[in-house]
Design a protein around this motif. Structure first.
Motif, PDB file in Angstrom:
ATOM      1  N   THR A  22      -2.172   5.926  -2.924  1.00 39.96           N
ATOM      2  CA  THR A  22      -2.820   4.707  -2.429  1.00 39.96           C
ATOM      3  C   THR A  22      -2.389   3.441  -3.155  1.00 39.96           C
ATOM      4  O   THR A  22      -2.646   2.352  -2.668  1.00 39.96           O
ATOM      5  CB  THR A  22      -4.347   4.820  -2.563  1.00 39.96           C
ATOM      6  N   ALA A  23      -1.763   3.561  -4.311  1.00 41.63           N
ATOM      7  CA  ALA A  23      -1.359   2.410  -5.131  1.00 41.63           C
ATOM      8  C   ALA A  23      -2.529   1.456  -5.358  1.00 41.63           C
ATOM      9  O   ALA A  23      -2.365   0.241  -5.398  1.00 41.63           O
ATOM     10  CB  ALA A  23      -0.180   1.678  -4.499  1.00 41.63           C
ATOM     11  N   ILE A  29       4.852  -2.668  -1.405  1.00 45.56           N
ATOM     12  CA  ILE A  29       4.567  -1.230  -1.482  1.00 45.56           C
ATOM     13  C   ILE A  29       3.055  -0.992  -1.562  1.00 45.56           C
ATOM     14  O   ILE A  29       2.499  -0.178  -0.820  1.00 45.56           O
ATOM     15  CB  ILE A  29       5.278  -0.595  -2.697  1.00 45.56           C
ATOM     16  N   ALA A  30       2.406  -1.699  -2.482  1.00 47.46           N
ATOM     17  CA  ALA A  30       0.963  -1.507  -2.659  1.00 47.46           C
ATOM     18  C   ALA A  30       0.202  -1.935  -1.414  1.00 47.46           C
ATOM     19  O   ALA A  30      -0.758  -1.273  -1.005  1.00 47.46           O
ATOM     20  CB  ALA A  30       0.468  -2.282  -3.875  1.00 47.46           C
ATOM     21  N   GLY A  31       0.603  -3.033  -0.803  1.00 48.42           N
ATOM     22  CA  GLY A  31      -0.076  -3.501   0.408  1.00 48.42           C
ATOM     23  C   GLY A  31      -0.007  -2.485   1.524  1.00 48.42           C
ATOM     24  O   GLY A  31      -1.004  -2.197   2.192  1.00 48.42           O
ATOM     25  N   ILE A  32       1.171  -1.920   1.729  1.00 48.80           N
ATOM     26  CA  ILE A  32       1.342  -0.912   2.782  1.00 48.80           C
ATOM     27  C   ILE A  32       0.510   0.330   2.474  1.00 48.80           C
ATOM     28  O   ILE A  32      -0.216   0.843   3.332  1.00 48.80           O
ATOM     29  CB  ILE A  32       2.834  -0.548   2.948  1.00 48.80           C
ATOM     30  N   LYS A  33       0.594   0.819   1.241  1.00 47.74           N
ATOM     31  CA  LYS A  33      -0.135   2.046   0.880  1.00 47.74           C
ATOM     32  C   LYS A  33      -1.644   1.834   0.912  1.00 47.74           C
ATOM     33  O   LYS A  33      -2.388   2.707   1.343  1.00 47.74           O
ATOM     34  CB  LYS A  33       0.320   2.545  -0.489  1.00 47.74           C
ATOM     35  N   ALA A  75      -4.177   3.759   3.364  1.00 40.49           N
ATOM     36  CA  ALA A  75      -5.311   4.531   2.820  1.00 40.49           C
ATOM     37  C   ALA A  75      -6.627   4.042   3.409  1.00 40.49           C
ATOM     38  O   ALA A  75      -7.496   4.844   3.754  1.00 40.49           O
ATOM     39  CB  ALA A  75      -5.335   4.416   1.305  1.00 40.49           C
ATOM     40  N   SER A  76      -6.769   2.743   3.543  1.00 38.76           N
ATOM     41  CA  SER A  76      -7.983   2.179   4.129  1.00 38.76           C
ATOM     42  C   SER A  76      -8.124   2.621   5.580  1.00 38.76           C
ATOM     43  O   SER A  76      -9.217   2.973   6.028  1.00 38.76           O
ATOM     44  CB  SER A  76      -7.941   0.655   4.040  1.00 38.76           C
ATOM     45  N   HIS A  77      -7.023   2.611   6.299  1.00 44.01           N
ATOM     46  CA  HIS A  77      -7.041   3.039   7.695  1.00 44.01           C
ATOM     47  C   HIS A  77      -7.426   4.513   7.799  1.00 44.01           C
ATOM     48  O   HIS A  77      -8.203   4.900   8.678  1.00 44.01           O
ATOM     49  CB  HIS A  77      -5.673   2.794   8.337  1.00 44.01           C
ATOM     50  N   ASN A  78      -6.885   5.343   6.897  1.00 43.78           N
ATOM     51  CA  ASN A  78      -7.199   6.771   6.913  1.00 43.78           C
ATOM     52  C   ASN A  78      -8.663   7.023   6.575  1.00 43.78           C
ATOM     53  O   ASN A  78      -9.284   7.930   7.127  1.00 43.78           O
ATOM     54  CB  ASN A  78      -6.298   7.538   5.946  1.00 43.78           C
TER      55      ASN A  78
END
Length: 100
Positions: A32-33, A82-86, A90-93
């Motif tokens: 999730t970074a 990278i952190a923004g995407i991860k 993770a938030s979406h999941n």
């Protein structure tokens, strides 16, 4: 002495670039970074860009401006992306799991 420092400074900064490798690698390996503050990384990138412009406009120092741009482009920008995407994934999941 000036010429010596003019060579030593970029070399010392080049060594610092190698410290970005484990930092970015760790962000890539993380699920999730979430330990990385995306707004802070974007702020550092923006402030670094302003500092680089200042170095050129006020001092005509292209060497320092180039090194600043290198640091923010190699260090802050990739970490933010990278952190923004991860974090978004993770938030979406999490939201997706709550709806089931």
């Amino acid at each position: 002495m000036y010429e010596f420092m003019k060579v030593l400074y970029p070399l010392s900064q080049l060594i610092v670039f190698f410290f970005y490798i484990p930092m970015i690698r760790q962000a890539l390996r993380s699920e999730t970074a979430d330990a990385i503050s995306v707004p802070a990384q974007v702020a550092f990138f923006t402030i670094g860009g302003i500092a680089a412009m200042y170095m050129v406009v006020a001092n005509g120092d292209y060497l320092s401006a180039g090194i600043i741009c290198g640091h923010i482009t190699v260090g802050n920008l990739p970490l933010a992306v990278i952190a923004g995407i991860k974090q978004r994934r993770a938030s979406h999941n999490i939201k997706k799991g709550q709806n089931n």
